[in-house]
Design a protein around this motif. Structure first.
Motif, PDB file in Angstrom:
ATOM      1  N   ASP A 334      -3.469 -41.241  -4.842  1.00 23.13           N
ATOM      2  CA  ASP A 334      -4.644 -41.151  -3.973  1.00 23.13           C
ATOM      3  C   ASP A 334      -5.837 -40.477  -4.639  1.00 23.13           C
ATOM      4  O   ASP A 334      -6.811 -40.138  -3.957  1.00 23.13           O
ATOM      5  CB  ASP A 334      -4.293 -40.369  -2.703  1.00 23.13           C
ATOM      6  CG  ASP A 334      -3.331 -41.112  -1.798  1.00 23.13           C
ATOM      7  OD1 ASP A 334      -3.198 -42.348  -1.948  1.00 23.13           O
ATOM      8  OD2 ASP A 334      -2.697 -40.470  -0.945  1.00 23.13           O
ATOM      9  N   VAL A 335      -5.798 -40.261  -5.947  1.00 18.87           N
ATOM     10  CA  VAL A 335      -6.891 -39.574  -6.633  1.00 18.87           C
ATOM     11  C   VAL A 335      -8.224 -40.247  -6.302  1.00 18.87           C
ATOM     12  O   VAL A 335      -8.358 -41.462  -6.376  1.00 18.87           O
ATOM     13  CB  VAL A 335      -6.655 -39.564  -8.152  1.00 18.87           C
ATOM     14  CG1 VAL A 335      -7.955 -39.290  -8.907  1.00 18.87           C
ATOM     15  CG2 VAL A 335      -5.631 -38.514  -8.531  1.00 18.87           C
ATOM     16  N   GLY A 336      -9.194 -39.431  -5.911  1.00 19.21           N
ATOM     17  CA  GLY A 336     -10.525 -39.937  -5.598  1.00 19.21           C
ATOM     18  C   GLY A 336     -10.737 -40.359  -4.167  1.00 19.21           C
ATOM     19  O   GLY A 336     -11.869 -40.647  -3.765  1.00 19.21           O
ATOM     20  N   ARG A 337      -9.676 -40.374  -3.377  1.00 20.95           N
ATOM     21  CA  ARG A 337      -9.820 -40.843  -1.993  1.00 20.95           C
ATOM     22  C   ARG A 337     -10.167 -39.732  -1.010  1.00 20.95           C
ATOM     23  O   ARG A 337     -10.616 -40.030   0.096  1.00 20.95           O
ATOM     24  CB  ARG A 337      -8.536 -41.535  -1.549  1.00 20.95           C
ATOM     25  CG  ARG A 337      -8.226 -42.806  -2.346  1.00 20.95           C
ATOM     26  CD  ARG A 337      -6.970 -43.487  -1.854  1.00 20.95           C
ATOM     27  NE  ARG A 337      -6.633 -44.637  -2.684  1.00 20.95           N
ATOM     28  CZ  ARG A 337      -5.542 -45.378  -2.535  1.00 20.95           C
ATOM     29  NH1 ARG A 337      -4.684 -45.094  -1.579  1.00 20.95           N
ATOM     30  NH2 ARG A 337      -5.323 -46.403  -3.351  1.00 20.95           N
ATOM     31  N   GLN A 338      -9.909 -38.482  -1.392  1.00 25.68           N
ATOM     32  CA  GLN A 338     -10.258 -37.347  -0.551  1.00 25.68           C
ATOM     33  C   GLN A 338     -11.082 -36.370  -1.343  1.00 25.68           C
ATOM     34  O   GLN A 338     -10.833 -36.152  -2.528  1.00 25.68           O
ATOM     35  CB  GLN A 338      -8.981 -36.634  -0.047  1.00 25.68           C
ATOM     36  CG  GLN A 338      -8.083 -37.481   0.837  1.00 25.68           C
ATOM     37  CD  GLN A 338      -6.894 -36.685   1.338  1.00 25.68           C
ATOM     38  OE1 GLN A 338      -7.060 -35.649   1.967  1.00 25.68           O
ATOM     39  NE2 GLN A 338      -5.692 -37.179   1.077  1.00 25.68           N
ATOM     40  N   PRO A 339     -12.122 -35.784  -0.719  1.00 28.42           N
ATOM     41  CA  PRO A 339     -12.962 -34.840  -1.463  1.00 28.42           C
ATOM     42  C   PRO A 339     -12.219 -33.556  -1.795  1.00 28.42           C
ATOM     43  O   PRO A 339     -11.243 -33.176  -1.120  1.00 28.42           O
ATOM     44  CB  PRO A 339     -14.116 -34.564  -0.477  1.00 28.42           C
ATOM     45  CG  PRO A 339     -13.564 -34.883   0.871  1.00 28.42           C
ATOM     46  CD  PRO A 339     -12.573 -35.987   0.664  1.00 28.42           C
ATOM     47  N   GLY A 340     -12.685 -32.888  -2.837  1.00 31.64           N
ATOM     48  CA  GLY A 340     -12.076 -31.630  -3.255  1.00 31.64           C
ATOM     49  C   GLY A 340     -10.919 -31.841  -4.209  1.00 31.64           C
ATOM     50  O   GLY A 340     -10.654 -32.945  -4.671  1.00 31.64           O
ATOM     51  N   ILE A 341     -10.209 -30.747  -4.483  1.00 32.65           N
ATOM     52  CA  ILE A 341      -9.129 -30.727  -5.470  1.00 32.65           C
ATOM     53  C   ILE A 341      -7.797 -30.476  -4.775  1.00 32.65           C
ATOM     54  O   ILE A 341      -7.673 -29.571  -3.953  1.00 32.65           O
ATOM     55  CB  ILE A 341      -9.388 -29.619  -6.525  1.00 32.65           C
ATOM     56  CG1 ILE A 341     -10.611 -29.979  -7.372  1.00 32.65           C
ATOM     57  CG2 ILE A 341      -8.168 -29.412  -7.404  1.00 32.65           C
ATOM     58  CD1 ILE A 341     -10.981 -28.889  -8.368  1.00 32.65           C
ATOM     59  N   ALA A 342      -6.805 -31.284  -5.131  1.00 38.60           N
ATOM     60  CA  ALA A 342      -5.430 -31.058  -4.694  1.00 38.60           C
ATOM     61  C   ALA A 342      -4.682 -30.292  -5.781  1.00 38.60           C
ATOM     62  O   ALA A 342      -4.807 -30.632  -6.967  1.00 38.60           O
ATOM     63  CB  ALA A 342      -4.724 -32.376  -4.419  1.00 38.60           C
ATOM     64  N   VAL A 343      -3.949 -29.261  -5.395  1.00 35.70           N
ATOM     65  CA  VAL A 343      -3.223 -28.417  -6.356  1.00 35.70           C
ATOM     66  C   VAL A 343      -1.785 -28.290  -5.922  1.00 35.70           C
ATOM     67  O   VAL A 343      -1.493 -27.986  -4.750  1.00 35.70           O
ATOM     68  CB  VAL A 343      -3.869 -27.016  -6.456  1.00 35.70           C
ATOM     69  CG1 VAL A 343      -3.119 -26.147  -7.440  1.00 35.70           C
ATOM     70  CG2 VAL A 343      -5.332 -27.122  -6.871  1.00 35.70           C
ATOM     71  N   VAL A 344      -0.866 -28.530  -6.853  1.00 35.50           N
ATOM     72  CA  VAL A 344       0.564 -28.333  -6.602  1.00 35.50           C
ATOM     73  C   VAL A 344       0.862 -26.854  -6.784  1.00 35.50           C
ATOM     74  O   VAL A 344       0.614 -26.281  -7.859  1.00 35.50           O
ATOM     75  CB  VAL A 344       1.420 -29.180  -7.545  1.00 35.50           C
ATOM     76  CG1 VAL A 344       2.899 -28.898  -7.332  1.00 35.50           C
ATOM     77  CG2 VAL A 344       1.119 -30.659  -7.352  1.00 35.50           C
ATOM     78  N   THR A 345       1.417 -26.216  -5.756  1.00 34.57           N
ATOM     79  CA  THR A 345       1.714 -24.779  -5.820  1.00 34.57           C
ATOM     80  C   THR A 345       3.151 -24.448  -5.477  1.00 34.57           C
ATOM     81  O   THR A 345       3.539 -23.274  -5.518  1.00 34.57           O
ATOM     82  CB  THR A 345       0.788 -23.989  -4.873  1.00 34.57           C
ATOM     83  OG1 THR A 345       0.886 -24.530  -3.554  1.00 34.57           O
ATOM     84  CG2 THR A 345      -0.671 -24.065  -5.342  1.00 34.57           C
ATOM     85  N   ALA A 346       3.961 -25.460  -5.136  1.00 31.33           N
ATOM     86  CA  ALA A 346       5.368 -25.225  -4.800  1.00 31.33           C
ATOM     87  C   ALA A 346       6.220 -26.160  -5.640  1.00 31.33           C
ATOM     88  O   ALA A 346       6.066 -27.384  -5.585  1.00 31.33           O
ATOM     89  CB  ALA A 346       5.632 -25.464  -3.310  1.00 31.33           C
ATOM     90  N   PHE A 347       7.149 -25.587  -6.417  1.00 34.78           N
ATOM     91  CA  PHE A 347       7.944 -26.366  -7.366  1.00 34.78           C
ATOM     92  C   PHE A 347       9.423 -26.340  -7.020  1.00 34.78           C
ATOM     93  O   PHE A 347      10.225 -26.931  -7.691  1.00 34.78           O
ATOM     94  CB  PHE A 347       7.712 -25.821  -8.788  1.00 34.78           C
ATOM     95  CG  PHE A 347       6.294 -25.992  -9.249  1.00 34.78           C
ATOM     96  CD1 PHE A 347       5.908 -27.112  -9.966  1.00 34.78           C
ATOM     97  CD2 PHE A 347       5.318 -25.047  -8.936  1.00 34.78           C
ATOM     98  CE1 PHE A 347       4.611 -27.276 -10.382  1.00 34.78           C
ATOM     99  CE2 PHE A 347       4.008 -25.220  -9.346  1.00 34.78           C
ATOM    100  CZ  PHE A 347       3.662 -26.332 -10.066  1.00 34.78           C
TER     101      PHE A 347
END
Length: 347
Positions: A334-347
Motif C-alpha cells: 500500500d506504499v503511497g496510498r496513505q499520507p504519512g509514514i508507516a513504521v514497524v515497531t512490534a517484531f
C-alpha cells in the motif's frame, strides 16, 4: 529471528524464521526497535534494484540497539541506541576521505545489497563510520525515519538545494520524503508550494507550513502542474524537488523553476518506470541547475539532530501508523496510498 521475506520479485511477502546475522569484523548487529516502510523498499520488492538477490529481506530505515559488535569496532558497545544512513560507506576510499560517504563507490545498503531491517536483527557494515548515536528520549519510531526519508530531505533542501530564507520551494510528491522536505524548508525560512494527487497528503503539508497546495490531478498534465507552481510563486520556485521519482514529476519540477533556479532530484527514477524528459533547452536558457541528492553521511547528522532536539524539526509528526511485522507486507503493498509514514515497531 523473525523476518519478512520475499522469494520472487513482486511475489508473496511472508514472515519466516531465518538465521540470525553475525557481525562483520568492522560491523555490528542491531536489534531492530523500529523500521520504516519506504517507497525504496517497494522498489526493491518489485525488482527495480539490481543489487537485490533472492530470497531477500527488505528494510533500510531503522533504529535500534547494538546487540553484537565485530572485533575491529572501536566506537560502539552492546546496548548503544543507534540509527544509520541507508548508504553505509566503506570509510577507506578517496570519496570517504573527502566526507562524501553518500556516494561511496564501495557502499553497502541494508535491504538492498544485503538483508535489511524488516527483521528482529540486522547486520550493518563499517560501524565506526556509519552509526549515528540517538539522543536520549528520542523514540525509536521517530528515529527510524532519520536513516532515509528525513535525512535525505534535510540534505536535499539545505545542503544540495542551498535554500535561503524567503525563497520559494516547490515539493513535488508529498510522501515521506516530500513531507519531510516541507518541514525542513519551512524551518529554513522558505515559503513552500506542495504538490500531490492526494488531498490528505496536501492537508498534512499545509499543517507543516506549506503556504500553497497544488492538486496535480485537478490541474492536469505536467504543464498544468508547473504553471500552477509558477503562478503561485509569481515567477517560479527558486528550488524545486522531485520527491516522488517519476518522469512526470521530474519534468514538472524543472519547469516549475524561475531563472537560475535549482532542481533537486530526490525520488528514485528506476529505468523500468521510463526515462524522464528533462527540458534542456529551458535549463540552458534560464541557467538552471539540475542536481542529484542521495541520502546523507553519518557525520552530517549533528545539525539535523540539533534542530530535532530544539523542536524546530518534528519527524514524529510524520509517523501516522505503527505496525506489527505481520502487517508490514500489506503496508509495503500500500506504499503511497496513505499520507504519512508507516513504521514497524512490534517484531
Amino acid at each position: 529471528m523473525r523476518a519478512l521475506v520475499f522469494e520472487a520479485y513482486a511475489g508473496p511477502l511472508e514472515v519466516h524464521d531465518v538465521w540470525d546475522p553475525a557481525p562483520a569484523p568492522d560491523g555490528v548487529v542491531v536489534r531492530v526497535e523500529a523500521t520504516g516502510v519506504c517507497r525504496s523498499d517497494w522498489h526493491a520488492w518489485q525488482g527495480h534494484d539490481p543489487d537485490v538477490r533472492l530470497p531477500h529481506v527488505p528494510g533500510h530505515e531503522l533504529a535500534g540497539t547494538v546487540a553484537a559488535v565485530g572485533r575491529d569496532v572501536r566506537r560502539w558497545r552492546e546496548g548503544d541506541r543507534v540509527t544509520v544512513p541507508f548508504v553505509c560507506a566503506c570509510g577507506r576510499c578517496a570519496l570517504c576521505a573527502a566526507g562524501e560517504h553518500q556516494v561511496c563507490p564501495h557502499q553497502t545498503q541494508p535491504g538492498f545489497t544485503h538483508w535489511g531491517s524488516f527483521a528482529e536483527l540486522v547486520a550493518l557494515d563499517a560501524a565506526d563510520v556509519n552509526l549515528v548515536r540517538l539522543p536520549d528520549g528520542l523514540p525509536s519510531a521517530t528515529a527510524a525515519s532519520l536513516g532515509c526519508r528525513f535525512a535525505t530531505a534535510y540534505r536535499a533542501v539545505v545542503q544540495v538545494g542551498r535554500v535561503r530564507p524567503g525563497e520559494w520551494v516547490a515539493v513535488h510528491g508529498c510522501g515521506g520524503v516530500g513531507l519531510s522536505a516541507v518541514q525542513v524548508a519551512v524551518a529554513a525560512g522558505a515559503r513552500v508550494v506542495a504538490v500531490d494527487v492526494s488531498p490528505g497528503a496536501l492537508e498534512l503539508a499545509r499543517s507543516f507550513g506549506a503556504e500553497v497546495g497544488v492538486d496535480a490531478r485537478a490541474v492536469g498534465a505536467v504543464g498544468g502542474t508547473a504553471d500552477a507552481v509558477v503562478e503561485a510563486t509569481r515567477g517560479g520556485a527558486a528550488v524545486s524537488l522531485d520527491a516522488l521519482g517519476s518522469p512526470g514529476t521530474c519534468e514538472a519540477s524543472v519547469r516549475s523553476l524561475r531563472p537560475r533556479g535549482r532542481h533537486v532530484q530526490v525520488g528514485l527514477l528506476p529505468p523500468g518506470a521510463g526515462r524522464a524528459v528533462v527540458p534542456m533547452e529551458r535549463v540552458i536558457a534560464l541557467e538552471l541547475e539540475v542536481l542529484g541528492s542521495h541520502g546523507m553521511a553519518a557525520h552530517a547528522y549533528d545539525g539535523m539532530l540539533g534542530l530535532v532536539a530544539a523542536g524546530r524539526l518534528r519527524p514524529d509528526l510524520l509517523v501516522t501508523r505503527e505496525l506489527a511485522l505481520a502487517d508490514a507486507a500489506q503496508a509495503l503493498r500500500d506504499v503511497g496510498r496513505q499520507p504519512g509514514i508507516a513504521v514497524v515497531t512490534a517484531f
